[in-house]
Design a protein around this motif. Structure first.
Motif, PDB file in Angstrom:
ATOM      1  N   ILE A 105       0.838  -1.205   0.000  1.00 43.43           N
ATOM      2  CA  ILE A 105       0.000   0.000   0.000  1.00 43.43           C
ATOM      3  C   ILE A 105       0.870   1.251   0.000  1.00 43.43           C
ATOM      4  CG2 ILE A 105      -1.666   1.331   1.377  1.00 43.43           C
ATOM      5  CD1 ILE A 105      -2.861  -1.344   2.271  1.00 43.43           C
ATOM      6  N   VAL A 106       1.973   1.212   0.757  1.00 43.84           N
ATOM      7  CA  VAL A 106       2.902   2.349   0.785  1.00 43.84           C
ATOM      8  C   VAL A 106       3.490   2.592  -0.610  1.00 43.84           C
ATOM      9  CG1 VAL A 106       5.057   3.242   1.744  1.00 43.84           C
ATOM     10  CG2 VAL A 106       3.457   1.991   3.215  1.00 43.84           C
ATOM     11  N   VAL A 107       3.916   1.508  -1.276  1.00 44.32           N
ATOM     12  CA  VAL A 107       4.476   1.623  -2.634  1.00 44.32           C
ATOM     13  C   VAL A 107       3.426   2.197  -3.594  1.00 44.32           C
ATOM     14  CG1 VAL A 107       5.378   0.326  -4.604  1.00 44.32           C
ATOM     15  CG2 VAL A 107       6.121  -0.255  -2.280  1.00 44.32           C
ATOM     16  N   GLU A 108       2.208   1.740  -3.458  1.00 45.45           N
ATOM     17  CA  GLU A 108       1.104   2.209  -4.305  1.00 45.45           C
ATOM     18  C   GLU A 108       0.857   3.699  -4.102  1.00 45.45           C
ATOM     19  OE1 GLU A 108      -3.277   1.267  -3.451  1.00 45.45           O
ATOM     20  OE2 GLU A 108      -2.690  -0.321  -4.847  1.00 45.45           O
ATOM     21  N   LEU A 109       0.827   4.137  -2.840  1.00 44.20           N
ATOM     22  CA  LEU A 109       0.633   5.557  -2.537  1.00 44.20           C
ATOM     23  C   LEU A 109       1.802   6.398  -3.041  1.00 44.20           C
ATOM     24  CD1 LEU A 109      -0.829   5.384   1.083  1.00 44.20           C
ATOM     25  CD2 LEU A 109      -1.930   6.473  -0.878  1.00 44.20           C
ATOM     26  N   GLN A 110       3.019   5.841  -2.910  1.00 45.60           N
ATOM     27  CA  GLN A 110       4.208   6.569  -3.363  1.00 45.60           C
ATOM     28  C   GLN A 110       4.144   6.848  -4.865  1.00 45.60           C
ATOM     29  OE1 GLN A 110       7.216   7.516  -1.271  1.00 45.60           O
ATOM     30  NE2 GLN A 110       6.983   8.850  -3.029  1.00 45.60           N
ATOM     31  N   MET A 111       3.691   5.877  -5.636  1.00 40.54           N
ATOM     32  CA  MET A 111       3.581   6.053  -7.085  1.00 40.54           C
ATOM     33  C   MET A 111       2.563   7.137  -7.430  1.00 40.54           C
ATOM     34  SD  MET A 111       3.735   2.071  -8.336  1.00 40.54           S
ATOM     35  CE  MET A 111       3.430   2.513 -10.050  1.00 40.54           C
ATOM     36  N   ILE A 112       1.464   7.182  -6.693  1.00 42.32           N
ATOM     37  CA  ILE A 112       0.439   8.205  -6.933  1.00 42.32           C
ATOM     38  C   ILE A 112       0.972   9.598  -6.607  1.00 42.32           C
ATOM     39  CG2 ILE A 112      -1.811   9.063  -6.143  1.00 42.32           C
ATOM     40  CD1 ILE A 112      -2.601   6.126  -5.670  1.00 42.32           C
ATOM     41  N   VAL A 113       1.661   9.704  -5.480  1.00 40.20           N
ATOM     42  CA  VAL A 113       2.159  11.003  -5.022  1.00 40.20           C
ATOM     43  C   VAL A 113       3.283  11.519  -5.913  1.00 40.20           C
ATOM     44  CG1 VAL A 113       3.407  12.152  -3.148  1.00 40.20           C
ATOM     45  CG2 VAL A 113       1.438  10.702  -2.629  1.00 40.20           C
ATOM     46  N   GLN A 114       4.211  10.643  -6.291  1.00 38.74           N
ATOM     47  CA  GLN A 114       5.373  11.092  -7.057  1.00 38.74           C
ATOM     48  C   GLN A 114       5.008  11.577  -8.457  1.00 38.74           C
ATOM     49  OE1 GLN A 114       8.622   8.253  -6.921  1.00 38.74           O
ATOM     50  NE2 GLN A 114       9.455   9.362  -5.155  1.00 38.74           N
ATOM     51  N   SER A 115       3.860  11.183  -8.957  1.00 39.93           N
ATOM     52  CA  SER A 115       3.439  11.673 -10.271  1.00 39.93           C
ATOM     53  C   SER A 115       3.163  13.173 -10.253  1.00 39.93           C
ATOM     54  CB  SER A 115       2.177  10.933 -10.728  1.00 39.93           C
ATOM     55  OG  SER A 115       1.087  11.208  -9.844  1.00 39.93           O
TER      56      SER A 115
END
Length: 278
Positions: A105-115
């Motif tokens: 879930i952390v990795v998933e959120l990181q991908m959303i935020v870094q965009s």
């Protein structure tokens, strides 16, 4: 009925020590389990019906019961050992494979935020990092980024907008930016797993506590099991609700660590003493 003599933990002031009488010279009664003076009979009745008095009275009763228990037997130790293993197996995030889900879930959120905000890093902290999480524990997350004046509010609001735009992945999104005595944070639920996430701005103190507990957890595998079971007990007894004046969740881990340090021989070292010695 008039209180003409001792009534449970409430005593007439003349029945207590002189030092207590002097401190509460204007009071007629004294509550021995709450250590406070009471002005008159109506105040005694009101006090004895209060939740705080009942909680203290119950705690004293529990201690008195524990003091009368016989020495623990080898058979009892085996039963307790099996109980600890069973609770850990059924309710620990580490034992059910849920820690890996939390990291995903952390990795998933990181991908959303870094965009949108490539400078922002999402960091896991708390029981999900240390391995002390129950299957019902929230996922505690920090937003870590260069602390430039005016960026905190902007980052939090941008993150909130991003999460709300991903309604197919997250729901139950709530922000709490203005509550008194609280750190601004955002709550959200990961739909697929059903896990709740608590997202806030990076704070060095809880991050340092999590790092220290993580080090202790890595020393002996029994630490994680004992902390998890202790936290499960606290949850069942509803004494882990910080909003009700109880201890925050990480305090139960600290108590277990301290207990294991005081055993003879100690199960855990005191790390800061080792550092000072070196």
């Amino acid at each position: 009925a008039a209180l003409t003599k001792s009534s449970g933990p409430v005593m007439r002031m003349e029945e207590v020590k002189c030092k207590v009488q002097m401190r509460y010279r204007n009071d007629e009664f004294y509550c021995t389990c709450c250590c406070m003076g009471l002005r008159n009979e109506p105040s005694v009745q009101s006090h004895c019906n209060s939740w705080k008095h009942k909680e203290n009275e119950e705690a004293i009763w529990i201690v008195s019961v524990l003091q009368t228990l016989p020495p623990i037997s080898v058979e009892s130790l085996h039963v307790i050992d099996e109980l600890v293993e069973g609770v850990y197996r059924d309710h620990a995030a580490a034992a059910t494979g849920q820690l890996e889900v939390r990291k995903e879930i952390v990795v998933e959120l990181q991908m959303i935020v870094q965009s949108v905000m490539p400078e922002v890093v999402i960091r896991l902290f708390g029981s999900s990092e240390t391995g002390f999480a129950l299957t019902t524990s929230d996922i505690n997350l920090f937003l870590d980024f260069p602390d430039i004046s005016g960026t905190r509010c902007k980052v939090m609001r941008t993150f909130l907008s991003l999460i709300r735009s991903k309604s197919e992945v997250y729901d139950s999104v709530e922000e709490d930016f203005f509550a008194l005595n609280k750190i601004p944070h955002i709550l959200l639920r990961h739909k697929k797993s059903g896990l709740l996430c608590d997202v806030r701005i990076m704070d060095s103190q809880p991050a340092s506590v999590a790092t220290l507990l993580n080090k202790y957890a890595s020393i002996d595998e029994r630490v994680v099991k004992l902390v998890t079971v202790f936290r499960y007990w606290a949850k069942l007894c509803q004494v882990d609700l910080q909003e009700n004046g109880h201890y925050p969740a990480h305090m139960f881990a600290i108590m277990v660590v301290h207990f294991l340090q005081q055993l003879q021989p100690p199960v855990l070292p005191v790390l800061h003493e080792l550092i000072e010695r070196d």
